[in-house]
Write an enzyme that holds these catalytic residues in place. Structure first.
Site, short mmCIF file in Angstrom:
data_model
loop_
_atom_site.label_atom_id
_atom_site.label_comp_id
_atom_site.label_asym_id
_atom_site.label_seq_id
_atom_site.Cartn_x
_atom_site.Cartn_y
_atom_site.Cartn_z
N CYS A 1 0.81 -1.23 0.00
CA CYS A 1 0.00 0.00 0.00
C CYS A 1 0.83 1.27 0.00
O CYS A 1 0.30 2.36 -0.23
CB CYS A 1 -0.94 0.00 1.19
N HIS B 1 -3.00 6.53 2.47
CA HIS B 1 -3.56 5.29 1.91
C HIS B 1 -4.93 5.04 2.58
O HIS B 1 -5.04 5.12 3.80
CB HIS B 1 -2.61 4.13 2.17
N ASN C 1 -10.53 -0.66 0.30
CA ASN C 1 -9.06 -0.60 0.41
C ASN C 1 -8.48 -1.17 -0.89
O ASN C 1 -8.57 -2.37 -1.13
CB ASN C 1 -8.62 -1.41 1.63
O1 UT7 Z 1 -4.02 -1.67 3.73
C1 UT7 Z 1 -2.90 -2.05 4.48
C2 UT7 Z 1 -2.95 -1.60 5.87
N1 UT7 Z 1 -4.08 -2.18 6.54
C3 UT7 Z 1 -4.65 -1.56 7.56
O2 UT7 Z 1 -4.25 -0.49 7.90
C4 UT7 Z 1 -5.80 -2.26 8.27
C5 UT7 Z 1 -5.76 -2.01 9.73
N2 UT7 Z 1 -6.79 -2.70 10.47
C6 UT7 Z 1 -8.13 -2.43 10.39
O3 UT7 Z 1 -8.55 -1.63 9.57
C7 UT7 Z 1 -9.06 -3.09 11.37
O4 UT7 Z 1 -8.30 -3.74 12.36
C8 UT7 Z 1 -10.07 -4.08 10.73
C9 UT7 Z 1 -11.10 -3.34 9.90
C10 UT7 Z 1 -9.33 -5.10 9.89
C11 UT7 Z 1 -10.83 -4.82 11.85
O5 UT7 Z 1 -11.49 -3.86 12.67
P1 UT7 Z 1 -11.35 -3.94 14.26
O6 UT7 Z 1 -12.13 -2.83 14.80
O7 UT7 Z 1 -9.88 -4.00 14.58
O8 UT7 Z 1 -12.08 -5.27 14.56
P2 UT7 Z 1 -11.57 -6.51 15.40
O9 UT7 Z 1 -10.71 -7.38 14.55
O10 UT7 Z 1 -11.05 -6.04 16.73
O11 UT7 Z 1 -12.94 -7.24 15.68
C12 UT7 Z 1 -13.95 -6.68 16.56
C13 UT7 Z 1 -15.13 -7.64 16.56
C14 UT7 Z 1 -14.74 -9.09 16.77
O12 UT7 Z 1 -15.77 -9.71 17.49
P3 UT7 Z 1 -15.58 -10.02 19.06
O13 UT7 Z 1 -14.37 -10.89 19.15
O14 UT7 Z 1 -15.37 -8.69 19.71
O15 UT7 Z 1 -16.87 -10.70 19.41
C15 UT7 Z 1 -14.72 -9.64 15.38
O16 UT7 Z 1 -14.94 -11.04 15.34
O17 UT7 Z 1 -15.78 -7.58 15.29
C16 UT7 Z 1 -15.86 -8.88 14.75
N3 UT7 Z 1 -15.76 -8.79 13.28
C17 UT7 Z 1 -16.81 -8.63 12.48
N4 UT7 Z 1 -18.13 -8.53 12.72
C18 UT7 Z 1 -18.94 -8.38 11.66
C19 UT7 Z 1 -14.62 -8.82 12.54
N5 UT7 Z 1 -14.93 -8.69 11.24
C20 UT7 Z 1 -16.28 -8.58 11.19
C21 UT7 Z 1 -17.18 -8.43 10.12
N6 UT7 Z 1 -18.49 -8.32 10.41
N7 UT7 Z 1 -16.78 -8.36 8.83
#
Ligand code: UT7
Length: 322
Positions: free
Chosen positions: A113, A249, A279
């Protein structure tokens, strides 16, 4: 020799994918995706449409939108992509052939990215060295072909698209000093591999799909991007107030908000392509530039800071005057 960006153009595939699409095969919903990422839609390339095809269409758009530019004079092509048509021949060589350009070097770069800005850094260097005069820098991806559609934390993020900038010599500097960096100790936190090997002491999954440790990358991104913006301004002896726009990005709207908060910069002066394109890795910065230009936001003479970050983990930033 100083350099400038003469024009930017883009191409996004026709197939629109809304958030509800994912509900057919994973447990997710529109509310979660919009509130956690800012994404409403993304585009997917057709089955027979590859990264070089998107680049060629973006270059044709550049020529159509800027009739004064003669692509025949292009003497170097850089393609940033993590989703190359194949490892060999390079996507850049396929773009060279597809555009019928006969007097140009061609090179792929793979810094994910941050790659589009890395491409601008290389183009600035080629022009400064006096060896090249007309460099096309592409950021292009077909991430949908490498997405793990069983992983709900990553599959909802990615989209396909391409952008291209033409970089040429300039009497006055309009691509200013740059920052670049890498922290390979986080390699295993964002990878795509077909080799069954060890990265940072851990066995990685060689299924040829994108793997991301979202939380680690998210935290690293806000910290790194914020400190690199401050560093980039300092090495250019500029103040934050002198910037007309910042284009990071487009990984996640919450990262942009986190950085804006950290450096105390108005979020409405941060441009992004996340909402309707998702993204798009290497392509996200030129796509955001194009959306803002067409909306009449970016104007001639504006100073724009562009900073890419992602797999590697890597970052690269530049301030340009349009
Ligand atoms: O492009 C290259 C660079 N990349 C980045 O900069 C990406 C950086 N990371 C992110 O953007 C975020 O970490 C994500 C969008 C990937 C994930 O968001 P998050 O707020 O960090 O979510 P999380 O992984 O902490 O998950 C929170 C909750 C979890 O449930 P529990 O364990 O709290 O019950 C996940 O299982 O959300 C759940 N979850 C979802 N729920 C519905 C994760 N993905 C989904 C989904 N739909 N698609």
């Amino acid at each position: 020799m100083e350099s400038k960006i003469t024009a930017i153009a883009v191409y996004a595939p026709e197939k629109r994918i809304t958030n509800s699409y994912f509900q057919q095969f994973i447990d997710t919903n529109d509310e979660w995706i919009v509130s956690r990422t800012g994404i409403r839609e993304r585009r997917f390339a057709a089955d027979d449409e590859f990264t070089s095809d998107l680049c060629i269409k973006a270059a044709k758009n550049l020529a159509a939108e800027n009739p004064e530019i003669a692509l025949a004079d292009v003497d170097f092509i850089i393609v940033s992509t993590t989703t190359a048509d194949q490892v060999m021949p390079s996507t850049a060589s396929q773009v060279q052939n597809g555009l019928g350009l006969t007097n140009t070097g061609a090179l792929d770069i793979m810094s994910a990215c941050s790659g589009f800005v890395y491409g601008l850094v290389l183009a600035k260097g080629l022009i400064a060295a006096g060896t090249h005069k007309k460099v096309l820098v592409f950021g292009a991806e077909t991430l949908s072909k490498f997405t793990d559609f069983t992983d709900r934390t990553s599959c909802i993020l990615f989209g396909d698209g391409a952008g291209v900038a033409l970089v040429e010599p300039s009497e006055k500097a309009r691509i200013f000093k740059v920052v670049t960096g890498s922290d390979g100790s986080h390699g295993k936190d964002l990878y795509l591999s077909q080799n069954n090997n060890i990265v940072n002491g851990e066995q990685i999954d060689a299924n040829g799909k994108i793997h991301q440790n979202g939380k680690v990358v998210f935290k690293w991104a806000i910290q790194t991007v914020s400190s690199q913006i401050i560093k980039l301004l300092a090495i250019n002896s500029m103040k934050l107030e002198e910037l007309d726009w910042i284009i990071l990005h487009s990984a996640n709207m919450r990262i942009l908000e986190g950085v804006a908060n950290e450096i105390n910069y108005p979020i409405d002066k941060m441009l992004s392509s996340i909402e309707y394109l998702g993204n798009t890795s290497s392509a996200s910065i030129p796509l955001a530039f194009d959306i803002a230009s067409k909306a009449g936001k970016i104007k001639q003479g504006n100073k724009v800071l562009m900073l890419g970050f992602g797999g590697g983990l890597t970052f690269s930033g530049v301030i340009v005057e349009i």
